[in-house]
Design a protein around this motif. Sequence first.
Motif, PDB file in Angstrom:
ATOM      1  N   GLY A 217       0.793  -1.219   0.000  1.00 52.53           N
ATOM      2  CA  GLY A 217       0.000   0.000   0.000  1.00 52.53           C
ATOM      3  C   GLY A 217       0.824   1.267   0.000  1.00 52.53           C
ATOM      4  O   GLY A 217       0.376   2.316  -0.484  1.00 52.53           O
ATOM      5  N   PHE A 218       2.045   1.192   0.499  1.00 55.88           N
ATOM      6  CA  PHE A 218       2.906   2.379   0.505  1.00 55.88           C
ATOM      7  C   PHE A 218       3.317   2.726  -0.927  1.00 55.88           C
ATOM      8  O   PHE A 218       3.109   3.846  -1.397  1.00 55.88           O
ATOM      9  N   VAL A 219       3.867   1.738  -1.600  1.00 64.85           N
ATOM     10  CA  VAL A 219       4.329   1.939  -2.982  1.00 64.85           C
ATOM     11  C   VAL A 219       3.152   2.293  -3.892  1.00 64.85           C
ATOM     12  O   VAL A 219       3.244   3.205  -4.725  1.00 64.85           O
ATOM     13  N   ASN A 221       0.292   3.686  -3.139  1.00 71.12           N
ATOM     14  CA  ASN A 221      -0.212   5.028  -2.875  1.00 71.12           C
ATOM     15  C   ASN A 221       0.710   6.092  -3.473  1.00 71.12           C
ATOM     16  O   ASN A 221       0.242   7.074  -4.053  1.00 71.12           O
ATOM     17  N   VAL A 222       2.024   5.876  -3.342  1.00 70.73           N
ATOM     18  CA  VAL A 222       2.971   6.824  -3.932  1.00 70.73           C
ATOM     19  C   VAL A 222       2.799   6.867  -5.454  1.00 70.73           C
ATOM     20  O   VAL A 222       2.766   7.943  -6.061  1.00 70.73           O
ATOM     21  N   ALA A 223       2.658   5.692  -6.073  1.00 75.63           N
ATOM     22  CA  ALA A 223       2.493   5.638  -7.536  1.00 75.63           C
ATOM     23  C   ALA A 223       1.227   6.396  -7.959  1.00 75.63           C
ATOM     24  O   ALA A 223       1.240   7.181  -8.908  1.00 75.63           O
TER      25      ALA A 223
END
Lengths: 328, 328
Positions: A217-219, A221-223
């Motif tokens: 979810g971190f990656v 969301n950043v994308a």
Amino acid sequence: MGGDHGPIVTVPAALELLRKHEDVCAILVGLEEKIRPLIPGELPSRLRLHHASEVVGMDESPALAIRNKKDSSMRVALDLVKSGEADACVSAGNTGALMAISRFVLKTLPGIDRPAICAILPTVSGHVHVLDLGANVDCSPEHLLQFGIMGASLVGALEHKDRPTVGILNIGEEDIKGNDVVKRAAELLKESGLNFIGNVEGDGLYKGEADVVVCDGFVGNVALKTSEGLAQMLATFLRQEFGRNLFTKMAAVVALPVLKHFKRRVDHRRYNGASLIGLKGIVLKSHGSADSFSFCNALERAADTVRSGVLQRISERVAQQHTIQEVN
Amino acid sequence: MGGDHGPIVTVPAALELLRKHEDVCAILVGLEEKIRPLIPGELPSRLRLHHASEVVGMDESPALAIRNKKDSSMRVALDLVKSGEADACVSAGNTGALMAISRFVLKTLPGIDRPAICAILPTVSGHVHVLDLGANVDCSPEHLLQFGIMGASLVGALEHKDRPTVGILNIGEEDIKGNDVVKRAAELLKESGLNFIGNVEGDGLYKGEADVVVCDGFVGNVALKTSEGLAQMLATFLRQEFGRNLFTKMAAVVALPVLKHFKRRVDHRRYNGASLIGLKGIVLKSHGSADSFSFCNALERAADTVRSGVLQRISERVAQQHTIQEVN
């Protein structure tokens, strides 16, 4: 009640949904005194109003929302899904609270450890489902495998694809690249029986390399947010260039139909409505800043998801996965 | 010798560099028989040719390149930096190999555990330096702090900014969001004495919220590649819309000067040249697909970096950091 605009957006969107889809009924959950004045004349036959006395704030802590706001519109709407009175819940409110209350009220499907947020992005050749987009900042390889199963089930159910392609977001095309979690997840996906195509790099998302792309979810969301930021910046630049002087303004008038067509094609409002997938019920999150057109798209996506029978499909696929793992 | 096109791009770029900057000398390192025919007439006085008999392949393993190719153009160019014969090395070749050989030959600066890849992205109001973009897939909070120090030193040196702003890429604006590494890194950055502004979300990158944004190499690489993919897709759509029929083609002719201006403004070639920062020497990585214009920009950026005295600035800032930590 939630989102940046509240009922002024969601009520007209619900009325538009009913106008477009004769088989759909809507329940508006929230402060009756705020909602009722927004409906012109008599209540349409397929529209119900369900009063809820509280609202979860956009920045409210999810834990406090669960504990203290038992009559919030979010909680009451999810209770209606749980009791079977509603087939789906759509909210433009606080994402963290919506996920937390959904897990608390509906629980996860058997075999699914964590629900994920799954949204659709446009690609050169169509679109791609990406998950997770922010519900789980740390994921194990097994979680990523489950995201793959859920994503493939969703695409299979919604788009009637037998074997949708699944990729994993990574920073290189070769197997050796990426961190340990991603490498192990790729191994699990390879053994899963899914139509796994391997690594997808950031640019591959928009090239349409896979029907489903999984990531933590971190990656994710950043994308997603990086894409939003870049698109906004490019739109600003384009407006500035066409507004530079008299000549460019005349050029803008001539090019307007083309630019409008272009804008419609990449209009993020058409892709509004992210699935909170992995729950024992259908929940969709609308962008907080959605307008009525955009929110209506999320409502229609929810209706499509209900019709697709995706929950049963996920359950069956998870059960199948357990058999595969026992055989291996 | 490296990159998608090799000397056919890098040699004309070097000649252009010499034409534009009278204080710069260039050493072309690689296969003499491939490079010499690309230089018209006599060798210019500020240009040298340095033969190297081997080339590192674009997909070659960095470890094998270090062990087996001691006379590769990459290795020889870095040896020239190490010996002081060259002030900087610029390569369009294999990124992993360039980083690995740079570390092996040049070593890291005192107090820096890991070099990072730092590139420039355009923003609404200017540009932002982002690191790491792929050298380090797993980072500790201390690594992210060092990235902040290096990035701030680079911007300070290049742009003569006293206290450049530093942000950390995260998925929410509130302190509570993000994973444990990012949260701890934010604490370290807060205590560091840098001009730390807190969390920057993906869209904040392009809003110009900070001069420097730090992240681990996995997330940074995904953000960069996702941006590339989206920009390419939007360019494709725009071309398709203007090429749709006779009317849209006429509109394109009218709008051409505006579109060209727009294109120039967001031309990624202008931002070519990522710093491999944290080494005892200046190394820049050009995009593998760079053309001569783009590669010349990377060369100019290298010359700017040499003039800026950034290495000393990083060393001083790292020493200062140790004092700060001892005081705390």
